[in-house]
Design an enzyme around this catalytic site. Structure first.
Site, PDB file in Angstrom:
ATOM      1  N   HIS A   1      -2.198  -0.118  -7.753  1.00 10.21           N
ATOM      2  CA  HIS A   1      -1.174  -0.990  -7.494  1.00 10.21           C
ATOM      3  C   HIS A   1      -1.634  -2.601  -7.960  1.00 10.21           C
ATOM      4  CE1 HIS A   1       0.237   1.578  -4.030  1.00 10.21           C
ATOM      5  NE2 HIS A   1      -1.022   1.167  -4.019  1.00 10.21           N
TER       6      HIS A   1
ATOM      7  N   TYR B   1      -9.988  -0.982   1.463  1.00 14.89           N
ATOM      8  CA  TYR B   1      -9.935  -1.792   1.092  1.00 14.89           C
ATOM      9  C   TYR B   1     -10.665  -3.524   1.195  1.00 14.89           C
ATOM     10  CZ  TYR B   1      -4.888   0.035   0.745  1.00 14.89           C
ATOM     11  OH  TYR B   1      -3.535   0.584   0.203  1.00 14.89           O
TER      12      TYR B   1
ATOM     13  N   ASN C   1       3.703   2.785   1.298  1.00  8.42           N
ATOM     14  CA  ASN C   1       4.606   3.175  -0.342  1.00  8.42           C
ATOM     15  C   ASN C   1       5.614   3.729   0.394  1.00  8.42           C
ATOM     16  OD1 ASN C   1       2.440   3.253  -1.889  1.00  8.42           O
ATOM     17  ND2 ASN C   1       1.557   4.998  -1.295  1.00  8.42           N
TER      18      ASN C   1
END
Length: 727
Positions: A88, A377, A162
């Site tokens: 990303h 993350y 997404n």
């Protein structure tokens, strides 16, 4: 499972009843720096007398170490870049707000931002491609990220999703393998932002759980026309938790109000060369023009007691959807993106999304992919943003108060007051205090759940079907969508050097559908396989873009090809119609400047034709005016422009004598027999494969504009015979 129908009725909150609406914008205000009208200084505020010449011992002598301005300026330049995201990396973002329609979710969740229609929650949304680097293009065949940060008054909630509702893998431990195989190959760092290479197809052909997501990737869903016309999904199954601690499984869906539209592959490849910033430019320009992207948030709700009610899927399996025919999507609110970032790096690049950012009223499930993302993350942001204080970066700061005993570390921006930096304490009056168990929903409380089982590295048997939902997707496609999917597999596998990998992929496709596998095999030099499974015939209309509702034409871009001698009257009528519907008309001439009209006036040119291409527009118009048409017919670029738009199934508006240009481009929609005494006898109708004709000299009337509106709103007209078009 049902929600009060009032939840589906939009309600508008006034500024007085929307306390959080401007909270994030106000919070960012102190960090905005206006450099106009100010003196140039160093980081220490020391005024600088010259920033063009370093301090030297004589005009031709060596630069001196004592030049503090030189040292600081070069040092800061050397360290401007931060590590890009592993995935990303290439993104674009916007500010906006979310507002629920009503209180229909109040029985399911204590999250106020989802249940109080008087609250407008500020949001920051980042769209992205997945596999390419920051310098790649916007339009590769790829998954798109759709990440939303809600700045709620109870803390930040990050819905990191997404544009496809499923993922490649079931367990996060496979994520490094997936990304390594998908990224450029290690020996030569190629190809960039492309899955059409050996390592990716080797991996997916050996990992059957990828088959469902893979067929989504080979569909037009991997080529969104814009971020404004792209769906978003939370992918995982989450939990909603109400004030009594009762839970309901939930899947989140974003649906754009502008409709769901895609590019075609040939067009996407050409856009990469013509305008690599195509999607991010569209998002930016739409917001600047006041055509704000808008999305509806919908939820699929599954009662906790129905967790095991689906015999063909497991709610914890991220490679599966819950078909909408079995659990409908209920609309619960809308999101509007109405402000562009002030600075790309400070906001879009530094925003940190973490799947673990949730608020009271929302909780996790035991999805093994989700569980791994909870670690990944946070771990990634620590490295990318330089330390544990990344939440203090302005774009990441919650609007809710932050009070804790964490301290120090890189980039600590706060100046904590007081003596107590521990808990419990008495020197600080026991503050900040812990509300304690049972204070829900004021404090986040993890749902108590009995966990029992033997430690083992294995998958649940309910995760074992890897082909059923890929078959469901294939069965749900229209004829043209299936053609595009087959063409995509052929293109991608045509780049694979190893024949055994091609053969293995075809064998996997044969487990989905023999017709699909045979069609792909025919294009890549592989023997067609014998059928090994029976297609069960099940389908889900919601999966097909052909079945998506058609929206208006706001934000669509129409190119008008023009030259000297253009009939200004029809141009003016077309322009007025498009602008009245928030669409854009750009006049393309042979060169920049102005054109002479047939009536003796002038028509400003928006762009020179050789600086753009049909692939950058949603529709193309050809003008009325004999002289202009004759000039355009003599221009191969103009003829290619029209033919290419037709081949890509785009709407065409043919004004008056512009029908000669359609004939010269040899489009099958028109022949000389359609003209009587030089005037088109084509009816004014969009039924001709999305080509709308206006008779020479006729006004742009309601009948014409209605048909043109419908043709543009439909986005594409894939029933055209385009194989013979030379474009």
């Amino acid at each position: 499972m049902a929600i009060d129908e009032s939840a589906a009725v939009p309600q508008t909150a006034s500024a007085e009843t929307a306390p959080a609406a401007g909270a994030k914008q106000e919070q960012l205000a102190p960090y905005r720096v206006d450099k106009t009208g100010t003196r140039l200084t160093t980081d220490q505020g020391i005024p600088v007398d010259d920033t063009d010449n370093s301090l030297k011992a004589g005009p031709r002598g060596p630069s001196l170490l004592e030049d503090f301005h030189l040292r600081e300026k070069i040092m800061r330049f050397d360290h401007e870049r931060i590590p890009e995201r592993v995935v990303h990396a290439r993104g674009s973002a916007a500010h906006g707000y979310f507002q629920p329609y009503g209180d229909g979710l109040a029985a399911f969740t204590a999250a106020r931002f989802l249940t109080d229609p008087s609250v407008r929650t500020p949001v920051f949304v980042r769209f992205s491609t997945v596999q390419g680097s920051r310098g790649s293009t916007d339009t590769p065949r790829d998954v798109r990220g759709f990440a939303t940060k809600f700045y709620t008054d109870e803390g930040n909630f990050d819905l990191v999703g997404n544009n496809m509702p499923v993922f490649f893998i079931q367990d996060g431990i496979k994520f490094p393998d997936l990304v390594h195989a998908l990224k450029p190959e290690p020996q030569h760092e190629m190809p960039q932002a492309a899955s059409a290479h050996d390592t990716f197809w080797d991996f997916v052909s050996l990992q059957p759980e990828t088959m469902h997501h893979l067929i989504w990737l080979m569909s037009d869903r991997a080529l969104p026309r814009s971020y404004r016309t792209m769906q978003g999904f939370g992918v995982h199954t989450f939990r909603l938790v109400n004030a009594d601690g009762q839970t309901t499984f939930v899947k989140f869906h974003w649906t754009p109000t502008a409709g769901v539209h895609s590019l075609v592959w040939d067009e996407a490849q050409k856009i990469s060369g013509k305008d690599p910033d195509f999607n991010r430019r569209d998002l930016w320009e739409s917001i600047e023009a006041g055509v704000y992207p808008e999305y509806e948030l919908g939820v699929q709700l599954i009662p906790e007691q129905d967790e095991f009610a689906f015999d063909d899927l497991d709610l914890l399996d991220a490679t599966k959807i819950v078909p909408e025919e079995r659990v409908p999507v209920t609309p619960v609110g809308r999101m509007v993106l109405d402000r562009n970032p002030d600075n790309f790096f400070a906001e879009t690049e530094q925003v940190a999304f973490c799947v673990g950012n949730i608020v009271p009223g929302i909780d996790f499930t035991d999805d093994p992919l989700l569980q791994a993302r909870l670690f990944s993350y946070l771990d990634t942001q620590l490295t990318r943003l330089g330390g544990p204080n990344f939440a203090q970066i302005p774009i990441n700061r919650p609007v809710a108060p932050v009070r804790h005993h964490q301290q120090d570390g890189f980039h600590q921006d706060d100046i904590p007051l007081g003596q107590a930096n521990y808990h419990p304490n008495s020197t600080g009056g026991g503050c900040p205090y812990v509300p304690g168990v049972g204070s829900f929903p004021e404090a986040f409380t993890h749902r108590p759940e009995l966990v029992d089982g033997h430690k083992a590295r294995k998958r649940a048997e309910s995760f074992a079907d890897h082909y059923g939902q890929a078959m469901l997707f294939w069965n749900s496609m229209s004829a043209w969508e299936r053609e595009h999917i087959v063409a995509a597999y052929r293109f991608e596998l045509g780049k694979v050097a190893y024949p055994h990998i091609r053969q293995r992929v075809v064998a996997e496709l044969n487990r989905i559908d023999n017709t699909l596998a045979t069609a792909v095999a025919a294009g890549i030099g592989v023997d067609p396989p014998a059928a090994v499974s029976v297609n069960d015939g099940r389908n889900s209309p919601a999966l097909s873009q052909a079945d998506q509702p058609k929206a208006g034409i706001a934000g669509r871009k129409v190119a008008l090809l023009a030259a000297d001698g253009v009939a200004a009257t029809s141009v003016a009528g077309l322009k007025d119609f498009l602008e009245a519907n928030d669409a854009v008309l750009e006049v393309l001439g042979p060169v920049d400047g102005v054109l002479r009209t047939a009536e003796g006036g002038i028509l400003p040119v928006t762009r020179a034709m050789n600086t753009v291409s049909s692939v950058l527009y949603d529709a193309v118009a050809v003008p009325d005016g004999d002289e202009a048409v004759s000039r355009l017919i003599g221009d191969g670029l103009a003829l290619h422009f029209v033919a290419e738009a037709y081949k890509h199934a785009k709407p065409l508006a043919v004004l008056g004598t512009g029908d000669r240009m359609v004939e010269a481009a040899r489009l099958p929609v028109y022949t000389t027999s359609d003209r009587v005494e030089g005037v088109s006898s084509k009816p004014i109708a969009a039924a001709l494969d999305g080509v709308v004709f206006l008779a020479a000299g006729a006004p742009v009337d309601e009948r014409f504009t209605t048909d043109l509106f419908d043709a543009i709103a439909a986005h594409r007209h894939y029933d055209r015979p385009v194989d013979g078009i030379a474009a």
